[in-house]
Design a protein around this motif. Structure first.
Motif, PDB file in Angstrom:
ATOM      1  N   VAL A 125       9.764  15.980  -5.344  1.00  0.00           N
ATOM      2  CA  VAL A 125       9.311  15.100  -4.270  1.00  0.00           C
ATOM      3  C   VAL A 125      10.325  13.983  -4.078  1.00  0.00           C
ATOM      4  CG1 VAL A 125       6.829  15.510  -4.443  1.00  0.00           C
ATOM      5  CG2 VAL A 125       7.914  13.757  -5.871  1.00  0.00           C
ATOM      6  N   GLY A 126      10.065  13.177  -3.062  1.00  0.00           N
ATOM      7  CA  GLY A 126      10.894  12.003  -2.828  1.00  0.00           C
ATOM      8  C   GLY A 126      11.939  12.243  -1.771  1.00  0.00           C
ATOM      9  N   PHE A 127      12.372  11.169  -1.140  1.00  0.00           N
ATOM     10  CA  PHE A 127      13.350  11.247  -0.064  1.00  0.00           C
ATOM     11  C   PHE A 127      14.660  11.842  -0.566  1.00  0.00           C
ATOM     12  CE2 PHE A 127      16.753   9.234   2.419  1.00  0.00           C
ATOM     13  CZ  PHE A 127      16.414   9.730   3.664  1.00  0.00           C
ATOM     14  N   ASP A 128      15.045  11.473  -1.798  1.00  0.00           N
ATOM     15  CA  ASP A 128      16.298  11.966  -2.342  1.00  0.00           C
ATOM     16  C   ASP A 128      16.134  13.292  -3.077  1.00  0.00           C
ATOM     17  OD1 ASP A 128      17.769   9.907  -1.367  1.00  0.00           O
ATOM     18  OD2 ASP A 128      17.495   8.640  -3.133  1.00  0.00           O
ATOM     19  N   HIS A 129      14.952  13.857  -3.051  1.00  0.00           N
ATOM     20  CA  HIS A 129      14.665  15.112  -3.747  1.00  0.00           C
ATOM     21  C   HIS A 129      15.019  15.026  -5.221  1.00  0.00           C
ATOM     22  CE1 HIS A 129      13.983  17.977  -0.251  1.00  0.00           C
ATOM     23  NE2 HIS A 129      14.029  16.779   0.243  1.00  0.00           N
ATOM     24  N   ILE A 176       3.329  10.891 -10.253  1.00  0.00           N
ATOM     25  CA  ILE A 176       4.783  10.760 -10.161  1.00  0.00           C
ATOM     26  C   ILE A 176       5.183   9.581 -11.038  1.00  0.00           C
ATOM     27  CG2 ILE A 176       6.702  10.221  -8.600  1.00  0.00           C
ATOM     28  CD1 ILE A 176       5.000  11.449  -6.336  1.00  0.00           C
ATOM     29  N   SER A 211       8.362   6.549   0.237  1.00  0.00           N
ATOM     30  CA  SER A 211       9.517   7.089  -0.480  1.00  0.00           C
ATOM     31  C   SER A 211       9.167   8.295  -1.340  1.00  0.00           C
ATOM     32  CB  SER A 211      10.164   6.001  -1.330  1.00  0.00           C
ATOM     33  OG  SER A 211       9.228   5.497  -2.232  1.00  0.00           O
ATOM     34  N   THR A 212       7.868   8.551  -1.576  1.00  0.00           N
ATOM     35  CA  THR A 212       7.519   9.726  -2.376  1.00  0.00           C
ATOM     36  C   THR A 212       7.468  10.993  -1.535  1.00  0.00           C
ATOM     37  OG1 THR A 212       5.220   9.130  -2.035  1.00  0.00           O
ATOM     38  CG2 THR A 212       6.198   8.532  -4.153  1.00  0.00           C
ATOM     39  N   VAL A 213       7.464  10.843  -0.218  1.00  0.00           N
ATOM     40  CA  VAL A 213       7.340  12.010   0.647  1.00  0.00           C
ATOM     41  C   VAL A 213       8.637  12.807   0.631  1.00  0.00           C
ATOM     42  CG1 VAL A 213       7.127  12.753   3.053  1.00  0.00           C
ATOM     43  CG2 VAL A 213       5.607  11.020   2.149  1.00  0.00           C
ATOM     44  N   ARG A 214       8.466  14.113   0.512  1.00  0.00           N
ATOM     45  CA  ARG A 214       9.639  14.986   0.524  1.00  0.00           C
ATOM     46  C   ARG A 214       9.892  15.430   1.954  1.00  0.00           C
ATOM     47  NH1 ARG A 214      10.167  20.553  -2.943  1.00  0.00           N
ATOM     48  NH2 ARG A 214      11.632  21.586  -1.570  1.00  0.00           N
ATOM     49  N   SER A 247       1.416  18.221 -10.542  1.00  0.00           N
ATOM     50  CA  SER A 247       0.155  18.268  -9.802  1.00  0.00           C
ATOM     51  C   SER A 247      -0.781  19.297 -10.430  1.00  0.00           C
ATOM     52  CB  SER A 247       0.424  18.621  -8.335  1.00  0.00           C
ATOM     53  OG  SER A 247       1.053  19.876  -8.247  1.00  0.00           O
ATOM     54  N   PRO A 278      -1.355  15.104  -2.232  1.00  0.00           N
ATOM     55  CA  PRO A 278      -0.357  15.827  -3.013  1.00  0.00           C
ATOM     56  C   PRO A 278      -0.188  17.253  -2.483  1.00  0.00           C
ATOM     57  CG  PRO A 278      -1.849  14.669  -4.463  1.00  0.00           C
ATOM     58  CD  PRO A 278      -2.400  14.513  -3.085  1.00  0.00           C
ATOM     59  N   LEU A 314      31.791  18.512  -3.252  1.00  0.00           N
ATOM     60  CA  LEU A 314      32.404  17.920  -2.054  1.00  0.00           C
ATOM     61  C   LEU A 314      33.426  16.862  -2.444  1.00  0.00           C
ATOM     62  CD1 LEU A 314      29.534  17.423   0.545  1.00  0.00           C
ATOM     63  CD2 LEU A 314      31.558  18.845   0.751  1.00  0.00           C
ATOM     64  N   GLN A 328      12.707  13.187  -7.462  1.00  0.00           N
ATOM     65  CA  GLN A 328      11.551  12.727  -8.231  1.00  0.00           C
ATOM     66  C   GLN A 328      10.732  13.925  -8.689  1.00  0.00           C
ATOM     67  OE1 GLN A 328      10.592   9.658  -5.110  1.00  0.00           O
ATOM     68  NE2 GLN A 328       9.632   8.684  -6.862  1.00  0.00           N
ATOM     69  N   GLY A 386      -1.080   5.166  -0.883  1.00  0.00           N
ATOM     70  CA  GLY A 386       0.062   4.714  -1.664  1.00  0.00           C
ATOM     71  C   GLY A 386      -0.074   5.006  -3.139  1.00  0.00           C
ATOM     72  N   TRP A 404      27.295  17.504  -4.167  1.00  0.00           N
ATOM     73  CA  TRP A 404      28.059  16.288  -3.871  1.00  0.00           C
ATOM     74  C   TRP A 404      29.285  16.171  -4.745  1.00  0.00           C
ATOM     75  CZ3 TRP A 404      27.895  13.704   0.400  1.00  0.00           C
ATOM     76  CH2 TRP A 404      26.770  13.866   1.200  1.00  0.00           C
ATOM     77  N   TYR A 443      -1.896  10.144  -7.408  1.00  0.00           N
ATOM     78  CA  TYR A 443      -2.280  10.445  -6.030  1.00  0.00           C
ATOM     79  C   TYR A 443      -3.386  11.489  -6.053  1.00  0.00           C
ATOM     80  CZ  TYR A 443       2.196   8.283  -4.941  1.00  0.00           C
ATOM     81  OH  TYR A 443       3.251   7.420  -4.839  1.00  0.00           O
ATOM     82  N   GLU A 496       0.816  -1.216   0.000  1.00  0.00           N
ATOM     83  CA  GLU A 496       0.000   0.000   0.000  1.00  0.00           C
ATOM     84  C   GLU A 496       0.850   1.266   0.000  1.00  0.00           C
ATOM     85  OE1 GLU A 496      -2.397  -0.363   3.457  1.00  0.00           O
ATOM     86  OE2 GLU A 496      -3.532  -2.078   2.681  1.00  0.00           O
ATOM     87  N   GLN A 497       2.163   1.101   0.133  1.00  0.00           N
ATOM     88  CA  GLN A 497       3.040   2.282   0.226  1.00  0.00           C
ATOM     89  C   GLN A 497       3.977   2.388  -0.966  1.00  0.00           C
ATOM     90  OE1 GLN A 497       2.362   4.380   2.434  1.00  0.00           O
ATOM     91  NE2 GLN A 497       1.012   3.090   3.664  1.00  0.00           N
ATOM     92  N   GLY A 498       3.581   1.791  -2.052  1.00  0.00           N
ATOM     93  CA  GLY A 498       4.406   1.894  -3.255  1.00  0.00           C
ATOM     94  C   GLY A 498       5.653   1.040  -3.196  1.00  0.00           C
ATOM     95  N   GLN A 528       7.172  15.558  -9.610  1.00  0.00           N
ATOM     96  CA  GLN A 528       5.729  15.434  -9.416  1.00  0.00           C
ATOM     97  C   GLN A 528       5.042  16.510 -10.245  1.00  0.00           C
ATOM     98  OE1 GLN A 528       3.055  15.292  -5.521  1.00  0.00           O
ATOM     99  NE2 GLN A 528       3.805  17.344  -5.923  1.00  0.00           N
ATOM    100  N   GLN A 565      21.639  19.677  -6.376  1.00  0.00           N
ATOM    101  CA  GLN A 565      21.868  18.573  -5.443  1.00  0.00           C
ATOM    102  C   GLN A 565      23.133  17.797  -5.821  1.00  0.00           C
ATOM    103  OE1 GLN A 565      19.934  17.977  -2.952  1.00  0.00           O
ATOM    104  NE2 GLN A 565      20.452  15.927  -2.313  1.00  0.00           N
ATOM    105  N   ILE A 611      10.799   4.629   4.094  1.00  0.00           N
ATOM    106  CA  ILE A 611      12.075   5.037   4.671  1.00  0.00           C
ATOM    107  C   ILE A 611      11.852   5.321   6.148  1.00  0.00           C
ATOM    108  CG2 ILE A 611      13.767   6.883   4.669  1.00  0.00           C
ATOM    109  CD1 ILE A 611      13.131   6.720   1.484  1.00  0.00           C
ATOM    110  N   SER A 660      -2.045  14.609  -8.145  1.00  0.00           N
ATOM    111  CA  SER A 660      -0.702  14.658  -8.725  1.00  0.00           C
ATOM    112  C   SER A 660      -0.326  13.290  -9.250  1.00  0.00           C
ATOM    113  CB  SER A 660       0.321  15.103  -7.673  1.00  0.00           C
ATOM    114  OG  SER A 660       0.623  14.045  -6.805  1.00  0.00           O
TER     115      SER A 660
END
Lengths: 267, 380
Positions: B52-56, B73, A186-189, B62, A170, B112, B58, B16, B109, B9, A105-107, B60, B105, A111, B71
């Motif tokens: 978006v995304g943990f690693d910035h 992705i 993992s899509t959350v910023r 919307s 979103p 660095l 991705q 999800g 790196w 989404y 359900e979370q793709g 999106q 981003q 994390i 939106s």
């Protein structure tokens, strides 16, 4: 694989009670078992038990990387290879809450903060998620290393305090105290924001930065980060009785005053 | 038109998201599934791009809807590339910023990484070319500073032991020394110490001190010339300065690595670095000393003969043959600061044999006067 038949027991000091069907297996972090029925076989595997392209060396490197995320290098597999259902109990490593997360359900991946992983299905991968944003790594409260849990099925994560799950639409934003974030899809910023005003930053009690999480996706937060809990406990342990109130001290002074007064005016 | 796998989404959709397809048209994007549920068609101008995304990293896209924001992705990195390449050159708000943000981003790196690389290479080069670096650094010290350092050392030395600046012994040393150092940029000063140890040393700025013990051991003026040439080269090559810089660099590295440290550690480091340094420097001074002697037409055979004498004395002492000697540690002290004498003798003889000097001559000295003065010291 069929869904687990499980029940999470307890309120603050919880454990998961599994009813494993024939052939079912649970993989859990080492030392988490509370009890298991005699017919459950326990095995130990390197890392999360998954294969690597680079063979044994790759698996070993993965296990080392996994150990940086707050897990041990090995994990235990509990397998029911009998025909009848068997019972297994996995306990949380500390006070807090266990939350089941269905990865489907979370793709496919979430994390989490270091050491959040408790147990799950075989085939799930616990990987190192490196925070590439310098300021988030320094001031986000979670450090540079988090863990990425990927795969299918249910995974059990654990964190201290009470856990709150919030689904973000979103572009929906949430301010979170740094350190209270347990996990996110993992899509959350995940970013940090300066508290804005110096007054808030210095006296607001939340530090100079807020963490902000932006949807889409789900986030999990904890009411009491372990750092804060340990700070309270250590302070209490050092000062003895915890913090006695100022009023209590005044009351004590008053009584002493009265006693002294009565000594001089007695008789 | 190719289909791109995306996750949709929005309000009333699972947290999800829903796996769907999108097709990019000229002015709009069509989102659909096989089941045709939750199908949308959005004008490109209504879209908003964001990170978006943990690693910035991705993308999106919307858009606003009366029920709330929707939106989508791209499913993974390759689908994201496909989507970006198929988007027409219409100005989607935020897309430029998205590209800049994801690029900056990686710049951070890369920056660095490159900085680290440059620092590592610089440190590596410094270690590799360490001798050249110290030579260069020593050459940056002015003669005046060097002379001042020498004068202050001489002053403290004079306080602890009596240095003679005149007398027959000094005259002998000065005569030979001046022959060797004629034409040098340094103005040499010659001293004789009453110390019975077999030793001679150079102080920065051109101050050379010869111990009484050494003067007693030399048998010919050429041997004395060889010792002096060796010490003169220490001055000319600024070895003492280099050694000071070496110790300073060592202390810096130790302080940088260990953070806070105490004097004992620094002293030990100084000892170790000096030990390492002296082996190189002594051999260097030997060979350059021979060159100096030969350039002044002085026979360099005294160098190896003097060393052999020292070596023989040391062996004799080790064998315990001179137990009756009133001061058996005289030669040992010279060895502690001048290691590996045998290897040095070999190197010296090899050099002298391969560079014969036919015009070189032996020197003369007033041996009787020197002996008389040395005996005079002994009787005191």
């Amino acid at each position: 694989m069929a869904q687990f038949d499980y029940k999470i027991n307890g309120t603050d000091l919880q454990y998961i009670h599994f009813r494993l069907n024939s052939g079912q297996q649970v993989i859990a972090e080492q030392g988490a078992m509370m009890f298991a029925e005699d017919n459950i076989t326990i095995d130990t595997v390197l890392g999360d038990g998954s294969d690597s392209r680079f063979g044994v060396i790759g698996r070993f490197i993965n296990a080392v990387k996994r150990s940086y995320t707050g897990e041990s290098m090995f994990s235990s597999i509990y397998l029911n290879d009998t025909a009848s259902p068997q019972t297994l109990a996995i306990a949380a490593p500390g006070p807090g809450e266990i939350v089941p997360v269905n990865l489907d359900e979370q793709g496919g991946s979430i994390i989490c903060q270091k050491g959040a992983y408790l147990a799950g299905e075989r085939g799930q991968r616990i990987q190192l998620a490196f925070q590439k944003r310098l300021r988030v790594g320094f001031f986000g409260g979670e450090g540079f290393i988090m863990q990425k849990i990927g795969g299918q099925g249910v995974v059990f994560i654990h964190a201290s305090g009470t856990l709150k799950q919030v689904a973000l639409g979103p572009n929906q934003k949430l301010k979170v105290d740094t350190g209270c974030l347990v996990g996110m899809s993992s899509t959350v910023r995940y970013d940090i924001k300066y508290a804005g005003k110096l007054k808030t930053g210095l006296f607001g009690g939340e530090g100079l930065f807020y963490a902000t999480v932006t949807g889409p996706g789900t986030v999990w937060m904890q009411s009491l980060p372990l750092k804060r809990l340990s700070k309270i406990l250590v302070t209490a342990a050092i000062t003895g009785r915890g913090n006695s109130s100022v009023l209590g001290k005044l009351y004590l002074l008053l009584i002493i005053g009265v006693v002294i007064f009565s000594l001089f005016n007695g008789g | 038109m190719s289909e791109i796998k995306i996750t949709l989404y929005g309000p009333a959709l699972p947290a999800g998201g829903l796996a769907m397809y999108c097709v990019v048209g000229k002015n709009e994007v069509c989102i659909s599934t096989l089941l045709a549920a939750h199908a949308h068609t959005i004008k490109l101008v209504d879209l908003q791009a964001s990170v978006v995304g943990f690693d910035h990293d991705q993308l999106q896209l919307s858009w606003r809807h009366e029920a709330g924001d929707y939106s989508f992705i791209p499913f993974d990195r390759s689908e994201q590339k496909k989507l970006i390449s198929t988007l027409p050159k219409i100005d989607i708000p935020g897309l430029v910023q998205w590209k800049r943000a994801t690029q900056s981003q990686s710049w951070v790196w890369k920056g660095l990484l490159y900085t680290f690389g440059v620092v590592a290479i610089a440190a590596g080069t410094l270690v590799w070319q360490y001798d050249r670096v110290t030579t260069w650094a020593a050459s940056q010290v002015s003669m005046k500073t060097e002379k001042n350092i020498g004068e202050s050392v001489l002053k403290s030395l004079n306080a602890s032991q009596n240095l003679l600046s005149q007398g027959e012994a000094v005259n002998v040393v000065r005569d030979i020394g001046q022959k060797i150092t004629a034409g040098s940029r340094y103005q040499y000063q010659w001293f004789v110490s009453k110390d019975p140890e077999v030793n001679a040393y150079a102080i920065p700025g051109g101050i050379i001190v010869v111990n009484r013990g050494l003067l007693k051991l030399v048998d010919s003026p050429n041997e004395l010339a060889a010792v002096l040439a060796h010490e003169v080269q220490h001055v000319e090559e600024r070895h003492a300065l280099k050694n000071m810089l070496n110790s300073a660099a060592m202390a810096t590295v130790i302080l940088a690595v260990l953070g806070d440290t105490n004097a004992v550690v620094l002293l030990m480091a100084h000892q170790v670095s000096t030990q390492y340094f002296s082996r190189q420097v002594e051999s260097d001074a030997d060979l350059k000393g021979i060159q100096l002697l030969q350039s002044k037409n002085i026979d360099a055979g005294g160098m190896s003969s003097f060393f052999k004498k020292m070596d023989a004395d040391a062996k004799k002492m080790q064998a315990g043959e001179n137990e009756g000697d009133d001061n058996p540690s005289l030669v040992a002290s010279w060895f502690s600061s001048h290691p590996d004498t045998l290897i040095r003798i070999q190197l010296i003889e090899k050099y002298v044999n391969s560079h014969p000097c036919n015009t070189c001559t032996t020197l003369n000295w007033n041996q009787a006067a020197l002996r008389a003065e040395l005996d005079h010291f002994d009787s005191k």
